[in-house]
Scaffold this motif. Structure first.
Motif, PDB file in Angstrom:
ATOM      1  N   ASP A  55      30.888  44.151  39.063  1.00 41.86           N
ATOM      2  CA  ASP A  55      30.044  43.330  38.203  1.00 41.86           C
ATOM      3  C   ASP A  55      30.872  42.257  37.494  1.00 41.86           C
ATOM      4  O   ASP A  55      30.473  41.090  37.436  1.00 41.86           O
ATOM      5  CB  ASP A  55      29.331  44.191  37.155  1.00 41.86           C
ATOM      6  CG  ASP A  55      28.252  45.083  37.725  1.00 41.86           C
ATOM      7  OD1 ASP A  55      27.792  44.844  38.864  1.00 41.86           O
ATOM      8  OD2 ASP A  55      27.861  46.038  37.028  1.00 41.86           O
ATOM      9  N   VAL A  56      32.011  42.646  36.959  1.00 40.15           N
ATOM     10  CA  VAL A  56      32.891  41.691  36.263  1.00 40.15           C
ATOM     11  C   VAL A  56      33.409  40.644  37.236  1.00 40.15           C
ATOM     12  O   VAL A  56      33.383  39.435  36.940  1.00 40.15           O
ATOM     13  CB  VAL A  56      34.059  42.426  35.565  1.00 40.15           C
ATOM     14  CG1 VAL A  56      35.132  41.445  35.086  1.00 40.15           C
ATOM     15  CG2 VAL A  56      33.544  43.272  34.407  1.00 40.15           C
ATOM     16  N   LEU A  57      33.887  41.072  38.399  1.00 43.45           N
ATOM     17  CA  LEU A  57      34.424  40.129  39.377  1.00 43.45           C
ATOM     18  C   LEU A  57      33.360  39.131  39.832  1.00 43.45           C
ATOM     19  O   LEU A  57      33.635  37.928  39.927  1.00 43.45           O
ATOM     20  CB  LEU A  57      35.013  40.879  40.573  1.00 43.45           C
ATOM     21  CG  LEU A  57      36.226  41.769  40.265  1.00 43.45           C
ATOM     22  CD1 LEU A  57      36.612  42.580  41.498  1.00 43.45           C
ATOM     23  CD2 LEU A  57      37.400  40.960  39.743  1.00 43.45           C
ATOM     24  N   VAL A  58      32.150  39.612  40.093  1.00 42.62           N
ATOM     25  CA  VAL A  58      31.061  38.716  40.503  1.00 42.62           C
ATOM     26  C   VAL A  58      30.694  37.771  39.356  1.00 42.62           C
ATOM     27  O   VAL A  58      30.468  36.579  39.569  1.00 42.62           O
ATOM     28  CB  VAL A  58      29.824  39.512  40.979  1.00 42.62           C
ATOM     29  CG1 VAL A  58      28.604  38.610  41.132  1.00 42.62           C
ATOM     30  CG2 VAL A  58      30.133  40.211  42.290  1.00 42.62           C
ATOM     31  N   VAL A  88      37.678  45.271  30.686  1.00 49.52           N
ATOM     32  CA  VAL A  88      38.498  44.196  31.253  1.00 49.52           C
ATOM     33  C   VAL A  88      39.979  44.399  30.931  1.00 49.52           C
ATOM     34  O   VAL A  88      40.838  43.973  31.714  1.00 49.52           O
ATOM     35  CB  VAL A  88      38.016  42.775  30.859  1.00 49.52           C
ATOM     36  CG1 VAL A  88      36.637  42.505  31.408  1.00 49.52           C
ATOM     37  CG2 VAL A  88      38.091  42.526  29.389  1.00 49.52           C
ATOM     38  N   LYS A  89      40.286  45.080  29.854  1.00 52.96           N
ATOM     39  CA  LYS A  89      41.699  45.420  29.575  1.00 52.96           C
ATOM     40  C   LYS A  89      42.244  46.338  30.667  1.00 52.96           C
ATOM     41  O   LYS A  89      43.373  46.170  31.118  1.00 52.96           O
ATOM     42  CB  LYS A  89      41.845  46.070  28.196  1.00 52.96           C
ATOM     43  CG  LYS A  89      41.716  45.090  27.058  1.00 52.96           C
ATOM     44  CD  LYS A  89      41.794  45.776  25.707  1.00 52.96           C
ATOM     45  CE  LYS A  89      41.508  44.775  24.590  1.00 52.96           C
ATOM     46  NZ  LYS A  89      41.367  45.419  23.302  1.00 52.96           N
ATOM     47  N   ARG A  90      41.429  47.300  31.090  1.00 47.92           N
ATOM     48  CA  ARG A  90      41.856  48.188  32.178  1.00 47.92           C
ATOM     49  C   ARG A  90      41.978  47.407  33.495  1.00 47.92           C
ATOM     50  O   ARG A  90      42.888  47.648  34.287  1.00 47.92           O
ATOM     51  CB  ARG A  90      40.882  49.363  32.326  1.00 47.92           C
ATOM     52  CG  ARG A  90      40.943  50.347  31.152  1.00 47.92           C
ATOM     53  CD  ARG A  90      40.127  51.597  31.389  1.00 47.92           C
ATOM     54  NE  ARG A  90      38.701  51.356  31.542  1.00 47.92           N
ATOM     55  CZ  ARG A  90      37.826  51.282  30.556  1.00 47.92           C
ATOM     56  NH1 ARG A  90      38.230  51.421  29.302  1.00 47.92           N
ATOM     57  NH2 ARG A  90      36.544  51.086  30.799  1.00 47.92           N
ATOM     58  N   MET A  91      41.070  46.455  33.718  1.00 48.19           N
ATOM     59  CA  MET A  91      41.145  45.631  34.925  1.00 48.19           C
ATOM     60  C   MET A  91      42.381  44.729  34.878  1.00 48.19           C
ATOM     61  O   MET A  91      43.003  44.486  35.911  1.00 48.19           O
ATOM     62  CB  MET A  91      39.874  44.788  35.075  1.00 48.19           C
ATOM     63  CG  MET A  91      38.633  45.604  35.418  1.00 48.19           C
ATOM     64  SD  MET A  91      37.138  44.587  35.534  1.00 48.19           S
ATOM     65  CE  MET A  91      37.470  43.679  37.059  1.00 48.19           C
ATOM     66  N   ALA A  92      42.714  44.234  33.703  1.00 46.12           N
ATOM     67  CA  ALA A  92      43.912  43.387  33.551  1.00 46.12           C
ATOM     68  C   ALA A  92      45.170  44.189  33.875  1.00 46.12           C
ATOM     69  O   ALA A  92      46.098  43.673  34.515  1.00 46.12           O
ATOM     70  CB  ALA A  92      43.986  42.817  32.132  1.00 46.12           C
TER      71      ALA A  92
END
Length: 172
Positions: A55-58, A88-92
């Motif tokens: 969802d974040v990437l899209v 998003v911190k975990r994705m970073a």
């Protein structure tokens, strides 16, 4: 399925819905709960990312710069700002996005899609789209699909009218 299949106890929180409303709401709830589970499972199994990651990437790839404030990203994907900030911190930490301060408002955080995040999305998309087509879209013929899309668009407009999130800038 008989009409009595949707009878509900008077103490149910849905007791004020009529039979047709109850049937529609239960059908929606079953589908949305199951589809989120199955989409998450498919993405994890095939690509090693979660549905929340996707969802974040899209959301980011749909911005021409691949950069949005946390607030704008939360509005775009319909998420809670504080929960999204933690996600998003975990994705970073995995290199999928970068987080920085906004140039126009130093108090605001911006999230930027990285090359790794873009590649992850590109790798995940084909299997994901195939699953969406097989498990969801193929249940409808052309006329049903058009009617379904129209119904969802009407519901979305009503949610914007009665909800708390503003309309995302890219949703006309």
């Amino acid at each position: 399925m008989g009409d009595d299949a949707f009878e509900i106890a008077p103490e149910s929180p849905f007791a004020r819905l009529d039979d047709a409303e109850t049937r529609a709401w239960y059908a929606y709830m079953k589908v949305q709960l199951r589809i989120r589970y199955e989409l998450n499972r498919q993405l994890r199994d095939d690509s090693g990312i979660s549905l929340a990651d996707y969802d974040v990437l899209v959301g980011l790839v749909s911005d021409e710069r691949g950069t949005l404030t946390i607030t704008d990203l939360a509005t775009r994907i319909g998420g809670e700002r504080s929960r999204l900030s933690h996600h998003v911190k975990r994705m970073a930490a995995r290199g999928l996005v970068e987080i920085g301060a906004s140039e126009s408002d130093r108090r605001a955080s911006v999230v930027t899609l990285t090359a790794r995040g873009r590649a992850t999305l590109a790798d995940a998309a084909p299997a994901h789209v195939d699953f969406v087509r097989r498990a969801f879209l193929s249940a409808l013929d052309g006329a049903e699909l058009a009617a379904f899309a129209g119904s969802l668009e009407s519901i979305y407009e009503r949610l914007l009218e009665h909800g708390t999130l503003p309309r995302p800038v890219d949703h006309p």
